[in-house]
Design a protein around this motif. Structure first.
Motif, PDB file in Angstrom:
ATOM      1  N   CYS A 143       0.839  -1.251  -0.012  1.00 45.11           N
ATOM      2  CA  CYS A 143      -0.182   0.028   0.032  1.00 45.11           C
ATOM      3  C   CYS A 143       0.974   1.120   0.004  1.00 45.11           C
ATOM      4  CB  CYS A 143      -1.137   0.104   1.230  1.00 45.11           C
ATOM      5  SG  CYS A 143       0.105  -0.341   2.877  1.00 45.11           S
ATOM      6  N   GLN A 144       0.261   2.433   0.114  1.00 50.07           N
ATOM      7  CA  GLN A 144       1.271   3.728  -0.060  1.00 50.07           C
ATOM      8  C   GLN A 144       1.767   3.805   1.344  1.00 50.07           C
ATOM      9  OE1 GLN A 144       2.196   4.854  -2.705  1.00 50.07           O
ATOM     10  NE2 GLN A 144       0.775   3.856  -4.103  1.00 50.07           N
ATOM     11  N   GLY A 145       2.412   2.772   2.094  1.00 49.02           N
ATOM     12  CA  GLY A 145       3.080   2.994   3.280  1.00 49.02           C
ATOM     13  C   GLY A 145       2.034   2.542   4.542  1.00 49.02           C
ATOM     14  N   PHE A 146       0.810   2.992   4.328  1.00 47.18           N
ATOM     15  CA  PHE A 146      -0.303   2.213   5.132  1.00 47.18           C
ATOM     16  C   PHE A 146      -1.644   2.447   4.906  1.00 47.18           C
ATOM     17  CE2 PHE A 146      -2.830   6.264   6.380  1.00 47.18           C
ATOM     18  CZ  PHE A 146      -2.092   7.080   6.050  1.00 47.18           C
ATOM     19  N   LYS A 147      -2.458   1.825   5.187  1.00 45.17           N
ATOM     20  CA  LYS A 147      -3.957   1.892   4.670  1.00 45.17           C
ATOM     21  C   LYS A 147      -4.956   1.594   5.973  1.00 45.17           C
ATOM     22  CE  LYS A 147      -4.876  -2.588   2.873  1.00 45.17           C
ATOM     23  NZ  LYS A 147      -5.916  -3.462   2.571  1.00 45.17           N
ATOM     24  N   ILE A 148      -6.090   1.971   5.952  1.00 46.26           N
ATOM     25  CA  ILE A 148      -7.021   1.650   7.075  1.00 46.26           C
ATOM     26  C   ILE A 148      -8.356   1.032   6.591  1.00 46.26           C
ATOM     27  CG2 ILE A 148      -8.668   2.711   8.812  1.00 46.26           C
ATOM     28  CD1 ILE A 148      -5.927   3.841   9.277  1.00 46.26           C
ATOM     29  N   ASN A 149      -8.576  -0.138   7.233  1.00 52.23           N
ATOM     30  CA  ASN A 149      -9.790  -0.959   6.882  1.00 52.23           C
ATOM     31  C   ASN A 149     -10.713  -0.844   8.159  1.00 52.23           C
ATOM     32  OD1 ASN A 149      -7.816  -2.579   4.952  1.00 52.23           O
ATOM     33  ND2 ASN A 149      -9.746  -2.431   3.948  1.00 52.23           N
ATOM     34  N   HIS A 150     -11.929  -1.400   8.057  1.00 54.13           N
ATOM     35  CA  HIS A 150     -13.152  -1.609   8.943  1.00 54.13           C
ATOM     36  C   HIS A 150     -13.194  -0.495  10.120  1.00 54.13           C
ATOM     37  CE1 HIS A 150     -12.178  -6.286   8.287  1.00 54.13           C
ATOM     38  NE2 HIS A 150     -12.471  -5.640   7.040  1.00 54.13           N
ATOM     39  N   ASP A 151     -13.345   0.647   8.998  1.00 54.05           N
ATOM     40  CA  ASP A 151     -13.929   1.743  10.039  1.00 54.05           C
ATOM     41  C   ASP A 151     -12.718   2.248  11.043  1.00 54.05           C
ATOM     42  OD1 ASP A 151     -15.905   2.423   8.567  1.00 54.05           O
ATOM     43  OD2 ASP A 151     -17.532   1.412  10.072  1.00 54.05           O
TER      44      ASP A 151
END
Ligand SMILES: [Mn+2]
Length: 317
Positions: free
Chosen positions: A263-271
């Motif tokens: 990913c672009q260094g980080f990503k957030i999932n599930h709210d």
């Protein structure tokens, strides 16, 4: 520029490499025997950090990217930070394969664990492959042969590395705060509920659970409202938000930090319940690299996972 690791750009010699793997292996075996690490308890492949680390650094997949690893160490001023064993540097696994410098990256992480045993936690990625889950992009044996000569991949060298891999952590957590895994949460969460007071235990980690910890990925939408589906990776599963909610509720933690996906260094999932970190650029030129740095106060006052974004440090290209 990187002090004592500078010479690694010219490669590692076989003897000093395997000596360090041995030393790190001994450190890990000792930790399992004493069942202790500063501020925490060690139960085989599970580590419970009872005391919130003064400062916590988390590094995602490296895949043989020596340059990114050394940049992180330099940015965090590792020698002074790791000298305090109340600080923790946690690697989420996937040290090898794909990039050019798998052997050098292994060398550095073994050095760090040996030199700072109570400050460094090494987790296992799916690329530190268990015998039970072989896969075709595992190029470490070829790298060993190229660097150290013919047949090394089938020698005592590779056996020693595999033994080292078997001792790496699969599940690390800070009670009331965060859970750390390489891939994802197992959809079988009964194993957590059974041991609610203690959290997950080493003896609950069957091969099937290990496969999920190493290979699972979060997913936002699954057909027909299902909670999970089999992964296209060939091993593991895609787990939906309901699985995350149940794990975080049952363990009364706020956030899962994991690696495993570019990913672009980080990503957030599930709210905001799942944070993915990726710390490798070399083998993934179209993606970014980042790591997490958070103090005890910041972690204690974290209300929801999304708030942690301000603690993510992007690596300069
Ligand atoms: Mn992975």
């Amino acid at each position: 520029m990187f002090g004592e690791f500078e010479q690694l750009y010219n490669g590692v010699d076989a003897n000093s490499f395997i000596e360090l793997v041995d030393m790190a292996t001994n450190t890990l075996m000792q930790e399992k025997q004493t069942r202790q690490i500063t501020g925490g308890m060690v139960d085989g492949r599970v580590i419970k950090l009872v005391e919130v680390p003064d400062e916590l650094f988390i590094v995602g997949d490296l895949h043989g990217d020596l340059k990114s690893l050394l940049l992180v160490l330099k940015e965090i001023d590792y020698e002074s930070k790791l000298a305090n064993s109340r600080n923790k540097l946690i690697f989420l696994g996937d040290y090898v394969d794909r990039g050019r410098s798998s052997i050098e990256v292994l060398y550095v992480i073994c050095y760090l664990k040996h030199k700072f045993p109570n400050s460094v936690i090494l987790m296992r990625g799916n690329h530190e492959a268990p015998m039970e889950f072989p896969f075709s992009s595992h190029d470490l044996p070829i790298k060993l042969t190229q660097e150290f000569g013919r047949n090394v991949a089938h020698s005592i060298y590779y056996d020693k590395i595999l033994h080292f891999f078997e001792l790496l952590s699969l599940f690390v957590f800070v009670p009331e705060q965060i859970l750390m895994v390489h891939g994802g949460l197992p959809i079988e969460f009964e194993l957590l509920r059974r041991n609610k007071a203690e959290g997950i235990q080493d003896r609950s980690i069957t091969n099937a659970v290990m496969e999920e910890l190493l290979w699972n990925d979060p997913i936002e939408h699954i057909d027909r409202g299902l909670e999970w589906e089999y992964s296209r990776r060939g091993y593991g599963k895609h787990f939906g938000i309901e699985v995350s909610k149940r794990w975080l509720d049952a363990s009364t933690t706020k956030l899962v930090v994991r690696g495993h996906e570019p990913c672009q260094g980080f990503k957030i999932n599930h709210d905001g319940r799942i944070l993915t970190l990726f710390t490798c650029r070399e083998a993934y030129p179209n993606f970014g690299a980042a790591y997490l740095r958070i103090s005890a106060d910041e972690l204690l006052y974290l209300i929801q996972g999304k708030d942690i974004v301000q603690n993510i440090k992007k690596l300069a290209v």
